[in-house]
Design a protein around this motif. Structure first.
Motif, mmCIF file in Angstrom:
data_model
loop_
_atom_site.group_PDB
_atom_site.id
_atom_site.type_symbol
_atom_site.label_atom_id
_atom_site.label_comp_id
_atom_site.label_asym_id
_atom_site.label_seq_id
_atom_site.Cartn_x
_atom_site.Cartn_y
_atom_site.Cartn_z
ATOM 1 N N TYR A 1 0.891 -1.340 -0.065
ATOM 2 C CA TYR A 1 -0.132 -0.184 -0.159
ATOM 3 C C TYR A 1 0.656 1.342 -0.020
ATOM 4 C CZ TYR A 1 -3.933 -3.218 0.739
ATOM 5 O OH TYR A 1 -4.646 -4.088 0.596
ATOM 6 N N LYS A 2 2.087 1.117 -0.191
ATOM 7 C CA LYS A 2 2.888 2.263 -0.613
ATOM 8 C C LYS A 2 2.575 3.116 -1.485
ATOM 9 C CE LYS A 2 6.127 2.333 2.672
ATOM 10 N NZ LYS A 2 6.491 3.157 3.427
ATOM 11 N N SER A 3 2.714 4.160 -1.503
ATOM 12 C CA SER A 3 2.380 5.145 -2.675
ATOM 13 C C SER A 3 3.243 4.964 -3.895
ATOM 14 C CB SER A 3 2.457 6.735 -2.226
ATOM 15 O OG SER A 3 2.314 7.691 -3.182
ATOM 16 N N VAL A 4 4.306 4.470 -3.704
ATOM 17 C CA VAL A 4 5.264 4.451 -4.975
ATOM 18 C C VAL A 4 4.575 3.339 -5.811
ATOM 19 C CG1 VAL A 4 6.874 2.631 -3.876
ATOM 20 C CG2 VAL A 4 7.640 4.220 -5.619
ATOM 21 N N PHE A 5 3.958 2.449 -5.478
ATOM 22 C CA PHE A 5 3.541 1.191 -6.296
ATOM 23 C C PHE A 5 2.534 1.899 -6.903
ATOM 24 C CE2 PHE A 5 5.575 -1.628 -3.086
ATOM 25 C CZ PHE A 5 6.696 -1.991 -3.916
ATOM 26 N N ILE B 1 -7.113 10.554 -17.159
ATOM 27 C CA ILE B 1 -7.902 11.955 -16.852
ATOM 28 C C ILE B 1 -8.304 11.941 -15.339
ATOM 29 C CG2 ILE B 1 -9.764 13.389 -17.428
ATOM 30 C CD1 ILE B 1 -9.580 12.277 -20.446
ATOM 31 N N LEU B 2 -8.879 10.790 -15.150
ATOM 32 C CA LEU B 2 -9.484 11.113 -13.620
ATOM 33 C C LEU B 2 -8.414 11.019 -12.761
ATOM 34 C CD1 LEU B 2 -12.455 8.849 -13.913
ATOM 35 C CD2 LEU B 2 -12.446 11.374 -14.011
ATOM 36 N N LEU B 3 -7.553 10.141 -12.850
ATOM 37 C CA LEU B 3 -6.389 9.859 -11.777
ATOM 38 C C LEU B 3 -5.277 10.706 -11.777
ATOM 39 C CD1 LEU B 3 -6.673 6.077 -11.770
ATOM 40 C CD2 LEU B 3 -7.894 7.533 -10.042
ATOM 41 N N GLY B 4 -4.983 11.273 -13.085
ATOM 42 C CA GLY B 4 -3.571 12.094 -13.036
ATOM 43 C C GLY B 4 -2.488 11.167 -13.610
ATOM 44 N N PRO B 5 -1.367 12.023 -13.745
ATOM 45 C CA PRO B 5 -0.066 11.164 -14.028
ATOM 46 C C PRO B 5 0.637 10.431 -13.071
ATOM 47 C CG PRO B 5 0.388 13.256 -14.147
ATOM 48 C CD PRO B 5 -1.254 13.269 -13.650
ATOM 49 N N GLY B 6 0.521 10.783 -12.124
ATOM 50 C CA GLY B 6 1.320 10.278 -11.085
ATOM 51 C C GLY B 6 2.562 10.906 -10.435
ATOM 52 N N LYS B 7 3.474 10.478 -9.925
ATOM 53 C CA LYS B 7 4.510 11.305 -9.418
ATOM 54 C C LYS B 7 5.786 11.013 -10.444
ATOM 55 C CE LYS B 7 4.229 11.231 -4.438
ATOM 56 N NZ LYS B 7 4.683 10.856 -3.105
ATOM 57 N N ASP C 1 11.251 16.039 -2.444
ATOM 58 C CA ASP C 1 11.517 14.805 -2.050
ATOM 59 C C ASP C 1 11.218 13.715 -3.601
ATOM 60 O OD1 ASP C 1 11.799 15.278 0.636
ATOM 61 O OD2 ASP C 1 9.532 15.264 0.897
ATOM 62 N N PHE C 2 12.576 13.211 -3.656
ATOM 63 C CA PHE C 2 12.189 12.255 -4.931
ATOM 64 C C PHE C 2 11.336 11.040 -4.442
ATOM 65 C CE2 PHE C 2 14.013 8.423 -6.970
ATOM 66 C CZ PHE C 2 14.055 9.224 -8.418
ATOM 67 N N PRO C 3 10.573 10.642 -5.345
ATOM 68 C CA PRO C 3 9.503 9.941 -5.201
ATOM 69 C C PRO C 3 9.803 8.540 -4.444
ATOM 70 C CG PRO C 3 9.102 10.642 -7.392
ATOM 71 C CD PRO C 3 10.530 11.239 -6.968
ATOM 72 N N PHE C 4 10.884 7.936 -4.546
ATOM 73 C CA PHE C 4 11.436 6.925 -3.848
ATOM 74 C C PHE C 4 11.982 7.056 -2.425
ATOM 75 C CE2 PHE C 4 11.977 4.511 -8.147
ATOM 76 C CZ PHE C 4 10.997 3.582 -7.746
ATOM 77 N N SER C 5 12.046 8.526 -2.196
ATOM 78 C CA SER C 5 12.982 8.698 -0.883
ATOM 79 C C SER C 5 12.398 8.227 0.509
ATOM 80 C CB SER C 5 13.249 10.298 -0.863
ATOM 81 O OG SER C 5 12.173 10.771 -0.707
#
Length: 190
Positions: free
Chosen positions: A7-11, A121-127, A176-180
């Motif tokens: 459930y990490k955001s990175v996945f 469109i609904l969720l966006g591009p992500g980090k 913050d880098f996305p993996f940090s």
């Protein structure tokens, strides 16, 4: 432990990256195929719908697939690229239903591209996207554009003999880098 891994955001952001890149990479060749023989595409797909300016609309369809695919792959102005693809897929689905009815073999690929574009469109591009990086730059330094224009004005207005050296004040940027957060979080092996 599995909860913290799955459930990490990175996945979630990696899943958005995969969705964007695969949708763009698989769709881009359809646009180039249209450009390869634009009159054939106009005769086969646009004229049966009795739309005006079939060759012009064919160029627009090909352009939206090519440019929209590149925008998805790069993650730059992602929602606009996905909207262009969504519009093209809507017309393609309409054409398939009008000419062949509800033929699943014609509709399945179109529906997959449609649903991918709609989800983006609904969720966006992500980090993992250029949109995220640009948003973070503006969030950390909101006066970024104003400072660029002020710098250009001051460079033009000052002559070389009257130029005063001003030491700019440096702000500490917190990006913050996305993996940090994922890499630095403590792990529990219990």
């Amino acid at each position: 432990m599995l909860n913290s891994i799955f459930y990490k955001s990175v996945f979630k952001d990696f899943a958005f990256l995969v969705l964007r890149v695969f949708t763009g990479a698989l769709l881009i060749h359809h646009g180039f195929e249209k450009l390869n023989d634009i009159n054939n595409f106009a005769d086969a797909f646009v004229r049966p719908l009795h739309l005006p300016f079939p060759v012009t609309l064919s160029y627009i369809a090909a352009g939206s697939e090519i440019v929209g695919s590149w925008l998805l792959i790069l993650g730059l102005v992602t929602r606009l690229g996905a909207t262009a693809i969504l519009g093209t897929m809507s017309v393609a689905i309409y054409h398939a239903i009008v000419t062949s009815g509800f033929n699943i073999y014609l509709l399945e690929l179109l529906a997959l591209y449609f649903s991918s574009a709609f989800s983006i469109i609904l969720l966006g591009p992500g980090k993992f996207s250029a949109d995220y990086l640009i948003r973070e730059i503006f969030k950390s330094n909101p006066d970024f554009i104003i400072s660029i224009f002020n710098q250009q004005k001051s460079d033009k207005s000052l002559s070389t003999s009257n130029r005063v050296l001003v030491k700019p004040v440096k702000r500490k940027k917190s990006f913050d880098f996305p993996f940090s957060s994922f890499l630095s979080s403590p792990s529990n092996y219990n």
